[in-house]
Design an enzyme around this catalytic site. Structure first.
Site, PDB file in Angstrom:
ATOM      1  N   ASP A 206       0.824  -1.198   0.000  1.00 33.48           N
ATOM      2  CA  ASP A 206       0.000   0.000   0.000  1.00 33.48           C
ATOM      3  C   ASP A 206       0.865   1.257   0.000  1.00 33.48           C
ATOM      4  O   ASP A 206       1.939   1.265  -0.595  1.00 33.48           O
ATOM      5  CB  ASP A 206      -0.953  -0.053   1.206  1.00 33.48           C
ATOM      6  CG  ASP A 206      -2.329   0.450   0.845  1.00 33.48           C
ATOM      7  OD1 ASP A 206      -2.437   1.657   0.590  1.00 33.48           O
ATOM      8  OD2 ASP A 206      -3.286  -0.347   0.810  1.00 33.48           O
ATOM      9  N   HIS A 237      -3.995   5.811   3.525  1.00 32.39           N
ATOM     10  CA  HIS A 237      -4.605   4.599   2.975  1.00 32.39           C
ATOM     11  C   HIS A 237      -3.945   3.351   3.563  1.00 32.39           C
ATOM     12  O   HIS A 237      -4.609   2.464   4.105  1.00 32.39           O
ATOM     13  CB  HIS A 237      -4.480   4.625   1.457  1.00 32.39           C
ATOM     14  CG  HIS A 237      -5.281   3.585   0.746  1.00 32.39           C
ATOM     15  ND1 HIS A 237      -4.790   2.339   0.445  1.00 32.39           N
ATOM     16  CD2 HIS A 237      -6.549   3.617   0.272  1.00 32.39           C
ATOM     17  CE1 HIS A 237      -5.716   1.644  -0.195  1.00 32.39           C
ATOM     18  NE2 HIS A 237      -6.792   2.390  -0.315  1.00 32.39           N
ATOM     19  N   SER A 402     -11.378  -1.143  -0.769  1.00 33.74           N
ATOM     20  CA  SER A 402     -10.089  -1.072  -0.090  1.00 33.74           C
ATOM     21  C   SER A 402     -10.222  -1.378   1.386  1.00 33.74           C
ATOM     22  O   SER A 402      -9.257  -1.774   2.023  1.00 33.74           O
ATOM     23  CB  SER A 402      -9.551   0.346  -0.163  1.00 33.74           C
ATOM     24  OG  SER A 402      -8.613   0.474  -1.147  1.00 33.74           O
TER      25      SER A 402
END
Lengths: 943, 183
Positions: A206, A237, A402
């Site tokens: 990521d 994220h 996600s």
């Protein structure tokens, strides 16, 4: 500088341009910010960094050295020769450019544009306060050069799915205090048993993680694979994803004691490349990672180096978990790698068990046109308003697949730690346990929910009594079961129809490789009319890695041509794998699985009710640059949804079914179907070329009563050149291989009737037969035979707008033509210049009423009075005043075409391929009835 | 270079490193000309006795064990070694490998790479070309792991990111990337 682009909505508008526009325009242009001092200098060949620098220095020798510099590109490739350089020019840019362009080794100099993402973006339809500056729009037509936005993206970033905690809470009092997802899934039950993920290595690919984040206690290693010199997450994220898996406090993750391996593969600008992934993946294999989360994805399932590498990871026993994509609710939007059969593809639901609107769905499209897609996602779980770790500390609430992916990855990590004999945990057994235990959501089909909602505790039970075996996904075929088995349940089967194909995935928990022993057996149940069904199966020669396919084609036997009823049977398949713990050399383990089959048969419908959808001549991205049919959709410029009746033409299919038509799919050349069976052949937005034999055969078919409807699209070589762009992902220029459709090829097909489409490009709203219509980047009819009905409308010349930024209105543009061929019993032909109004992607106004009217005409010979007596009826155009569109010179269609010889130059057709032939399995009838409830709803038979 | 003292030193250094709770690696660290590679080359000795073998795990049909034997899966012994008596087994196989050190079959690449005479080539690679792969190759512990890792497709295997430079011979033990073929 190459960029990986993000989700569609998030690039809709760039922070650089503050002006937000009315709804119609808000997705109008790719968002570009001109980093106006940087230029891409392209060379005639590959040169070393030193040589490139020398060339530029010599070209700019008259420019003061302080005024320019080469922008460093720190990536693993920088040690190797390259064909371009990025140069920053501070002053005198114009004159410098001229001198640069004169250098013999310099091919071209173009401004570098960067596409940036903005987290603040909301749905483009909701803003629209400030007016647009027209000149800016016009300028942007000129600046059509950018990276290809549809690439592997870090799912859920931007897209309006990011939202801070509490943003929606004022309206949703009941959910004002979101519970922790790990607790909702009852992870605490396993924690209390002492399982917390310890001893399991989990990798997060990521945006990185900061070193001293208070939520994590066992970060084993952080590595950076990007060209930014940091290991930290600048976006949040990666931190959020890692938190859902392994946070130990506040918003708790599933497996706080697991060993976390943080792989930073996205920059803070969300740039990423296949090559970074390849190197990082190799490291994950070396480190013997057990579970790997990829909250990323993109449409390019033909990125072979990437796809092969994901298989390689699975083959090395890495359990791959990936987000299915945020491109819903449109069908045909599955992202890679979540769409791979070896990967656990995860879709999103909200806390009320509704499929999240954003969750990608529909079958995989790898198998088109000849086959049928796999069922994906595999499983769904919470992905909407889930709490997870904040960038530096604390918690935040986010949505997107996600988020759903690390919920499953965390659950998988926790589950793996509960198994005493870790040898039994592998990519197949874990997936088998998850899908066998999943809770099916009512009212949702399998192409949206897969096997249903994750049930952690049931998965724990199954996994802990697991014996290595094979299983099937889906585990049974019931073509009568609605809505779960949509679209199969939406249309009964009948004699003479194109075989119904079900793409079953074989999961093999016995070993990384396996094989099917002998052949699968078809066993019809005689008391339940099983002998009315013919079945053919094809399957992977080798089941690898841990999986393979079993394609089941189902047809109706001739003796049931006028029969109506339900027929049942099953396919039996035995899988064998090398027994690696067997002392006997060459020993094998085997596992036999039954696939129950249940179908509804009806008498063959009359010809007039049967429509054949031409899939064979639809081409898509990947691999080629096939532009969207609607040129205004610039942030989504590629045609990537498969153009199938069960993907982006789903609404049209449902509409036709509701009107009583039976729709079948032609996945082979036109020479491969019996035209006497069908009323109308429907060709929509076709990009492929035609074999000469197809042209001849279609002509004969139409003479004999088949009718044809074509929804075309734009094709203008000047516009095609204009929409070329520099794709920073693949470091090359992308020129479209066709327009919205392949008009020159279509014209070859229909020229025998004196018909042709033009290279005009039109857009606009109008009213036809009291229906509001929107023409989105369509062409016009250039030639139509005398005696035909032609309808014309007043439209904007969009070609002029694109090319010259001028606005012009054109009257009497022929958009629709209806024609009865003259031969005795001959069919009818209907042409329309735009396909956008029957395509689900970016459709503004549907025109299913028009399709109905055209089918009434083609199938029943009923001329719609509203069209024949329309005030917009004009004389058929002879088209002699303008030349017909020619194929774009130097196009690369041959690379992707099934029809053209694979070389540049004058297009030359290949030899016509043989029509597909199915070898029907020899039935081994059973004189028994099916179990009332298929036993294999739970694929794992606990032994 | 890989003498006994060196090995002990490296082993100690590795343990110290492991004791840190987090060890961060960054691809773009300043180039260190004195990278301490941990790789331990065992001079090829086919008669080496071994009770357990690591092998290449992933193969569809073939496997390579750490002694350099390639065999079909059915000829793998319970201890992870190829059955050297099986007709399908042979050692140090360079089948499908080109002069540039790139092979069509991963398992043959690994087997070929394990040939003792490839050691100078691999050392040269570690000291020069592998700078861009520090993350990977500083973690490699011995000749077998090096060959497993080196033969994999990597950032060096692609053109235009999504296409192999050479889709046929893409597994390379050698110093150069696969030959660049036109798309």
């Amino acid at each position: 500088m190459l960029k990986l682009m993000l989700n569609l909505a998030e690039v809709a508008f760039l922070s650089k341009y503050k002006c937000s526009c009315p709804v119609r325009f808000s997705n109008f242009f790719w968002s570009l910010s001109l980093s106006f001092l940087e230029y891409i200098v392209a060379f005639n060949g590959y040169f070393t960094a030193k040589a490139r620098s020398d060339f530029i220095s010599s070209a700019l020798r008259d420019v003061d050295a302080v005024n320019w510099r080469i922008v460093r590109r720190d990536n693993p490739a920088s040690d190797y020769p390259s064909d371009f350089e990025v140069v920053e020019i501070r002053q005198d840019a114009r004159s410098s450019l001229l001198t640069l362009q004169d250098h013999p080794y310099i091919k071209r100099v173009t401004p570098q544009r960067m596409v940036l993402r903005s987290l603040k973006l909301t749905d483009s339809g909701t803003d629209g306060a400030s007016p647009c500056n027209d000149t800016r729009w016009m300028q942007k037509w000129q600046s059509w050069q950018s990276s290809r936005p549809l690439r592997r993206t870090s799912l859920s970033l931007g897209s309006g799915f990011w939202h801070a905690t509490g943003r929606h809470s004022s309206r949703r009092l009941l959910r004002a205090i979101p519970r922790h997802v790990a607790q909702i899934l009852q992870a605490d039950v396993l924690w209390q048993m002492g399982y917390t993920g310890s001893g399991v290595k989990v990798a997060v690919f990521d945006t990185g993680l900061s070193e001293k984040h208070p939520h994590f206690k066992n970060v084993k290693e952080r590595t950076n694979w990007t060209n930014e010199k940091t290991l930290d997450d600048g976006l949040g994220h990666g931190t959020f994803v890692a938190g859902v898996i392994a946070s130990m406090r506040e918003c708790q993750g599933f497996a706080p004691d697991s060993e976390l391996h943080i792989f930073r593969v996205f920059t803070n600008n969300q740039v990423s490349y296949t090559s970074w992934f390849l190197d990082a993946f190799n490291y994950a294999i070396l480190k013997k990672i057990d579970v790997l989360n990829l909250s990323i994805g993109g449409p390019d399932f033909m990125d072979h180096p990437f796809v092969d590498k994901v298989w390689e990871l699975t083959a090395n026993k890495v359990i791959m978990v990936s987000a299915i994509g945020n491109d819903g609710p449109l069908y045909g939007t599955l992202n890679n790698p979540a769409d791979q059969m070896d990967v656990i593809g995860v879709g999103g639901i909200d806390f009320e068990d509704n499929i999240a609107r954003f969750s990608s769905r529909g079958m995989t499209t790898w198998e088109l046109p000849g086959g049928y897609g796999r069922v994906k996602p595999d499983i769904v779980t919470y992905g909407s308003g889930v709490r997870g770790s904040g960038l530096k500390e604390g918690c935040r609430s986010l949505s997107g697949t996600s988020v759903a992916s690390p919920v499953v990855a965390g659950a998988v990590t926790l589950l793996a730690s509960t198994v005493l004999n870790r040898e039994l945990v592998n990519p197949a057994s874990m997936k088998q346990a998850l899908i066998a235990s999943a809770r099916r959501l009512p009212g949702v089909n399998m192409f949206e929910q897969g096997h249903g909602k994750l049930d952690l505790l049931r998965a724990y039970q199954i996994l802990n009594s697991y014996k290595p075996q094979a299983s099937l996904s889906p585990s049974y075929i019931d073509l009568t079961e609605c809505p779960y088995m949509w679209p199969y349940c939406s249309q009964p089967i009948y004699y003479g129809g194109m075989p119904t194909i079900v793409n079953v995935t074989i999961l093999n928990g016995m070993g990384v490789t396996g094989r099917i022993v002998d052949k699968p057996i078809w066993q019809p149940y005689l008391p339940q009319n099983g002998d009315y069904v013919d079945v053919a199966v094809s399957y992977s020669p080798v089941l690898w890695p841990w999986a393979g396919y079993l394609a089941v084609s189902i047809s109706v036997a001739k003796k049931a041509a006028s029969w109506e009823g339900i027929a049942q049977g099953h396919v039996m398949v035995t899988v064998a794998s090398p027994a690696e713990n067997d002392v006997k050399i060459g020993g094998e383990m085997t596992s036999t699985v039954k696939l129950p089959v249940k179908v509804k048969i009806v008498p063959t419908p009359p010809r007039s009710k049967r429509i054949l959808w031409d899939q064979y001549h639809n081409l898509r991205y990947p691999p080629g640059y096939f532009p969207r049919d609607n040129l205004r959709m610039k942030n989504d410029p590629l045609d990537w949804n498969g153009d199938h009746i069960h993907t982006n033409f789903r609404d049209m299919y449902q509409h036709l079914r509701s009107m009583g038509y039976f729709v079948e799919v032609l996945g082979a050349p036109i020479t491969c179907f019996d035209a006497s069976q069908y009323g109308t052949l429907l060709m929509v937005d076709s990009e492929e070329e035609y074999f000469p034999e197809e042209i001849t055969k279609l002509r004969r078919d139409i003479d004999n009563g088949l009718s044809l409807i074509i929804f075309s699209d734009w094709y203008n070589t000047s516009v095609m050149r204009k929409v070329k762009f520099y794709d920073e992902n693949t470091r090359q220029w992308w020129m479209p291989d066709t327009g919205g459709a392949n008009v020159p090829a279509l014209n070859d097909l229909i020229s025998v009737w004196g018909m042709a489409f033009s290279d005009g490009l039109y857009e606009g709203d109008f009213t036809m037969s009291d229906h509001e219509m929107y023409y989105a980047s369509g062409c016009s009819i250039a030639r139509f035979p005398e005696g035909g009905i032609v309808i014309a409308q007043t439209l904007k010349d969009q070609g002029l707008e694109v090319l010259k930024q001028e606005t012009a209105v054109v009257e009497n543009v022929p958009v629709l033509g209806l024609y009865q061929t003259p031969s005795e019993g001959g069919g009818r032909i209907a042409l329309y210049g735009d396909s956008n109004c029957i395509d689900d992607s970016h459709r503004q106004k549907d025109c299913f009423w028009l399709l109905d009217a055209l089918l009434q005409y083609t199938s029943y010979s009923m001329s719609p009075p509203s069209l024949t007596h329309s005030k917009n009826r004009v004389a058929p155009p002879t088209g002699t005043d303008r030349p017909l569109p020619q194929r774009l010179e130097g196009n690369h269609l041959y690379r992707y075409s099934k029809v053209l010889e694979a070389h540049l130059g004058a297009p030359k057709p290949r030899p016509l391929p043989a029509c597909p032939h199915l070898s029907w399995a020899k039935p081994q009838p059973l004189n028994e009835t099916a179990p009332r409830k298929p036993a294999s709803v739970f694929v794992i038979n606990l032994r | 270079m890989y003498n006994a003292k060196g090995m002990i030193f490296l082993f100690v250094a590795y343990c110290v490193q492991e004791e840190r709770t987090i060890h961060d690696r960054n691809l773009l660290e300043v180039r260190d000309p004195h990278i301490q590679w941990k790789v331990k080359f065992l001079l090829g000795n086919s008669s080496r006795q071994i009770s357990q073998c690591r092998n290449s795990i992933q193969g569809k049909i073939l496997l390579t064990d750490e002694l350099g034997y390639v065999c079909e899966r059915k000829d793998l012994l319970v201890n992870g070694c190829c059955n050297v008596n099986a007709p399908s087994s042979s050692q140090y196989v360079c089948k499908s490998c080109l002069a540039n050190g790139c092979c069509s079959v991963y398992e043959y690449c690994v087997s070929c790479c394990l040939q003792p005479d490839k050691q100078p080539l691999l050392e040269r690679f570690l000291n020069q070309a592998a700078i861009s792969f520090q993350n990977l190759f500083t973690s490699v512990e011995d000749h077998f792991e090096l060959c497993l890792a080196k033969c994999r497709t990597s950032s060096q295997s692609v053109q235009h990111e999504n296409t192999y430079r050479n889709s046929q011979a893409k597994y390379c033990y050698g110093e150069s990337p696969p030959e660049l073929l036109p798309i």
